[in-house]
Design an enzyme around this catalytic site. Structure first.
Site, PDB file in Angstrom:
ATOM      1  NE  ARG A 195      -4.374  25.552 -57.347  1.00 47.89           N
ATOM      2  CZ  ARG A 195      -4.971  26.640 -56.493  1.00 47.89           C
ATOM      3  NH1 ARG A 195      -5.513  27.447 -55.960  1.00 47.89           N
ATOM      4  NH2 ARG A 195      -3.826  26.057 -55.267  1.00 47.89           N
ATOM      5  CD1 TRP A 219       2.439  29.416 -62.229  1.00 44.02           C
ATOM      6  CD2 TRP A 219       4.322  29.228 -61.139  1.00 44.02           C
ATOM      7  NE1 TRP A 219       3.743  30.455 -63.275  1.00 44.02           N
ATOM      8  CE2 TRP A 219       4.613  30.410 -62.106  1.00 44.02           C
ATOM      9  CE3 TRP A 219       4.736  29.743 -60.228  1.00 44.02           C
ATOM     10  CZ2 TRP A 219       5.646  31.752 -61.444  1.00 44.02           C
ATOM     11  CZ3 TRP A 219       5.700  29.958 -59.331  1.00 44.02           C
ATOM     12  CH2 TRP A 219       6.168  31.410 -60.724  1.00 44.02           C
ATOM     13  N   GLY A 249       3.240  24.244 -53.985  1.00 46.71           N
ATOM     14  CA  GLY A 249       4.106  24.345 -53.120  1.00 46.71           C
ATOM     15  C   GLY A 249       5.559  24.367 -53.173  1.00 46.71           C
ATOM     16  CD  GLU A 296      -5.909  46.059 -61.715  1.00 44.17           C
ATOM     17  OE1 GLU A 296      -5.158  46.327 -60.987  1.00 44.17           O
ATOM     18  OE2 GLU A 296      -6.581  44.966 -63.041  1.00 44.17           O
ATOM     19  CE  LYS A 317      -6.425  43.073 -65.468  1.00 42.88           C
ATOM     20  NZ  LYS A 317      -6.508  42.727 -63.356  1.00 42.88           N
ATOM     21  CD  GLU A 345      -2.416  40.414 -65.243  1.00 43.30           C
ATOM     22  OE1 GLU A 345      -2.306  40.065 -64.466  1.00 43.30           O
ATOM     23  OE2 GLU A 345      -3.581  41.225 -64.679  1.00 43.30           O
ATOM     24  CG  HIS A 383       9.682  66.032 -62.156  1.00 37.53           C
ATOM     25  ND1 HIS A 383      10.022  68.005 -62.122  1.00 37.53           N
ATOM     26  CD2 HIS A 383       8.496  66.686 -61.968  1.00 37.53           C
ATOM     27  CE1 HIS A 383       9.096  68.528 -61.133  1.00 37.53           C
ATOM     28  NE2 HIS A 383       8.256  68.118 -61.193  1.00 37.53           N
ATOM     29  CE  LYS A 421      -8.100  34.302 -60.804  1.00 35.79           C
ATOM     30  NZ  LYS A 421      -7.813  35.525 -61.268  1.00 35.79           N
TER      31      LYS A 421
HETATM   32  O1  M6R Z   1      -5.324  36.593 -55.024  1.00 37.55           O
HETATM   33  P1  M6R Z   1      -4.951  37.520 -54.343  1.00 37.55           P
HETATM   34  O2  M6R Z   1      -5.726  38.745 -55.109  1.00 37.55           O
HETATM   35  O3  M6R Z   1      -3.810  38.459 -53.550  1.00 37.55           O
HETATM   36  O4  M6R Z   1      -3.491  38.007 -55.714  1.00 37.55           O
HETATM   37  C1  M6R Z   1      -2.689  39.070 -55.563  1.00 37.55           C
HETATM   38  C2  M6R Z   1      -1.942  39.129 -57.484  1.00 37.55           C
HETATM   39  O5  M6R Z   1      -1.286  38.424 -57.435  1.00 37.55           O
HETATM   40  C3  M6R Z   1      -2.963  39.556 -58.375  1.00 37.55           C
HETATM   41  O6  M6R Z   1      -3.435  40.836 -58.424  1.00 37.55           O
HETATM   42  C4  M6R Z   1      -2.448  39.262 -60.202  1.00 37.55           C
HETATM   43  O7  M6R Z   1      -1.101  40.593 -60.392  1.00 37.55           O
HETATM   44  C5  M6R Z   1      -3.047  39.491 -61.271  1.00 37.55           C
HETATM   45  N1  M6R Z   1      -2.266  37.959 -62.243  1.00 37.55           N
HETATM   46  C6  M6R Z   1      -3.524  40.668 -61.741  1.00 37.55           C
HETATM   47  O8  M6R Z   1      -4.211  40.466 -62.587  1.00 37.55           O
END
Ligand code: M6R
Length: 588
Positions: A27, A73, A98, A463, A467, A470, A486, A583
């Protein structure tokens, strides 16, 4: 975004808090700290960096039986020791998850009263305000109640007051917080994995409820300060679900769980080619909006193509942080679907609330049981992915894609399509058993990579490139194959890695033409397809099983995930905890 663990009981607190924090490190992982009670005094230890750094500065066997811990974080203030939590002001020590949006306003007010601040955080205003309010009225519960009503934003809080060193106080607003009871004590935590080594029973605090917890007793108050009883929930699973179990990384472990995740999700909704009652009967919707963030947004893109093709319902897909600030057009028969693994993503949650206010039907596709999005939507459909620890989502993506494909079948009213799901788990297993390292070797020493495809394959490109970005920090970009000419084709030069996805018969030859265009300009093409053609327009090929379009994306994503994993490993990246990420994104 930040993890909180607290313990009060008859056992030593620090081993419990550290073990919980390690489970929550996904987290946030840029600094960590604990506050604990020793000889009737609060001791605070904090370190920049990972929890291992904090652990090295602590004597875990310290005789302390009450404490609160935090893994951060950073949002306000760099991730150094001073900005890390817990924060103490006067008699109050606090850990916070938060963002306090009105902290500047509150800080100015408190500075005027002569209160000093030491950090750059928004959080420090919370103990300062608690302490200030406590000087007016010496009742801790009333003071917490008053203080949280002055805060704007989101928070989960663990609080200790110097005048009651036998208790932990906990409260929340729009950031999750659970409380768990084990025979010798109580835990507070941001998420269930933190307590699974000790118990799988927990209760969930609701917004603005306040808990007072000591060794023998838990009292929960609602926002009117009436004592209330809370329902006990049971987490289905064990701490093993949140452990590496011999795998080198969570990302790899979670990818290898995908055949099971597919089966669990499918079997939860379908029995003998019929939907069970877990799949709700829906009215005939005129149109659908899908709203989500990151990978969940890309699942929405896949779903758009599936629903439009098979159920002939128009679908708009939007990123949640944009959707909530634009004018949206609904009919009385619009359905808004929110997709979220965590069920706590701040932008997705805010979009859901806004749509509800507009009186529109909402559906949540969520992994984490009883999360905020799950609890607030009109219809909630769970994916059966289990705890996902790696920051880069993999198995939850596959589970969401599976469930959206099932929802497509439901909306199409053509249950015959359910037969297409048969045997997909075996295809997944076979794809998982292959070696993807040789493809990763062609990519890992480049700074850029391009993904091209059309239609549903383009959604998968999005996607696949996320991947790679990140986990390995390669600038991986996706393009609709037909759009290259284009402008973007100018980016292709000798040996540029291009991952081309081509799984749809209807547009196969069109995409092949686009691949030939990049190949002619020197690209190193990895071709991912389900039908081989004898032609020389690629350098490497991954042949995935040929299945119906409705289930095809469930398979196509697997090589993309494993290639990203292998590339990140070759580049020595911190695969499960990529830089700057966390996360569950509970801030805007
Ligand atoms: O928990 P969520 O599915 O709402 O999260 C959405 C994004 O933050 C999450 O998919 C993020 O893009 C990941 N790091 C992708 O691997």
């Amino acid at each position: 975004m930040c993890g909180i663990v607290g313990y009060v009981g008859k056992e030593k607190a620090l081993p419990r808090i550290l073990s919980g924090l390690k489970f929550l490190e996904y987290r946030g992982y840029d600094s960590a700290g604990v506050a604990y009670v020793k000889e009737n005094k609060i001791k605070i230890v904090k370190e920049a960096g990972r929890i291992s750094a904090l652990e090295a500065s602590l004597n875990k066997e310290e005789n302390t039986y009450l404490g609160i811990g935090h893994t951060r974080w950073a949002t306000h203030g760099v991730p150094n020791k001073i900005n890390s939590h817990p924060h103490k002001s006067g008699k109050f020590t606090v850990v916070h998850n938060g963002i306090i949006e009105n902290y500047m306003e509150l800080k100015d007010m408190l500075i005027e009263k002569g209160i000093e601040f030491k950090t750059d955080t928004d959080t420090e205003v919370i103990p300062a305000l608690l302490n200030y309010n406590y000087e007016q009225e010496k009742d801790i519960i009333k003071v917490i109640n008053k203080t949280i009503k002055m805060l704007k934003g989101s928070f989960a809080l663990g609080i200790i007051c110097d005048d009651d060193l036998d208790s932990i106080y906990a409260t929340r607003y729009d950031s999750p917080l659970i409380i768990a009871h084990q025979k010798n004590g109580y835990f507070i935590a941001s998420d269930v994995p933190a307590i699974l080594n000790y118990t799988n029973k927990y209760l969930l605090l609701d917004n603005l409820e306040i808990a007072k917890i000591n060794v023998n007793n838990l009292i929960v108050f609602n926002s009117n300060l009436q004592k209330i009883n809370k329902e006990e929930l049971t987490f289905v699973g064990t701490s093993d679900d949140a452990m590496l179990n011999g795998y080198e990384h969570y990302m790899l472990k979670e990818i290898h769980e995908e055949a099971k995740v597919f089966k669990d999700t499918f079997n939860y909704y379908v029995l003998e080619n019929q939907f069970k009652e877990t799949m709700p009967n829906l009215k005939d919707y005129h149109d659908i909006h899908i709203v989500a963030c990151g990978s969940a947004y890309y699942v929405g893109y896949i779903a758009k193509y599936l629903i439009e093709k098979y159920a002939s319902i128009p679908v708009l897909v939007e990123v949640a942080s944009e959707y909530r600030y634009k004018k949206n057009f609904y009919t009385k028969d619009t359905l808004v679907i929110i997709i979220s693994q965590s069920g706590e993503t701040a932008d997705s949650l805010a979009a859901l609330r806004q749509v509800k206010e507009d009186g529109i039907d909402t559906m949540a596709i969520v992994n984490v049981v009883e999360s905020s999005i799950a609890r607030e939507a009109k219809y909630t459909l769970y994916v059966k992915a289990g705890p996902e620890i790696a920051v880069a989502t993999t198995k939850a993506f596959l589970a969401q894609t599976t469930l959206l494909a099932l929802l497509t079948v439901k909306l199409s009213k053509n249950n015959e399509l359910l037969k297409e799901f048969k045997g997909i788990d075996k295809n997944i297993e076979e794809l998982l058993s292959r070696d993807y390292l040789k493809y990763a070797k062609e990519i890992y020493n480049h700074n850029d990579a391009f993904f091209i495809g059309r239609n549903i394959d383009y959604a998968l490109c999005l996607e696949g490139s996320l991947k790679l970005k990140e986990t390995s920090y390669i600038n991986a970009v996706s393009f609709q194959a037909g759009e290259l000419k284009h402008g973007t084709i100018s980016l292709i030069s000798e040996n540029t890695p291009v991952i081309a996805i081509n799984t749809l018969d209807s547009i196969r030859n069109k995409t092949i033409s686009n691949i030939k265009e990049v190949k002619a300009r020197g690209a190193n093409v990895l071709y991912i397809t389900n039908e081989n053609v004898r032609d020389n327009f690629y350098n490497n090929i991954i042949l995935i099983p040929k299945v119906a379009d409705i289930v095809s994306p469930i398979l196509t994503v697997i090589p993309l995930q494993l290639i990203a994993y292998e590339v990140a490993k070759l580049r020595n990246c911190d695969i499960d905890k990529p830089r700057n990420l966390a996360k569950s994104v509970t801030v805007e």
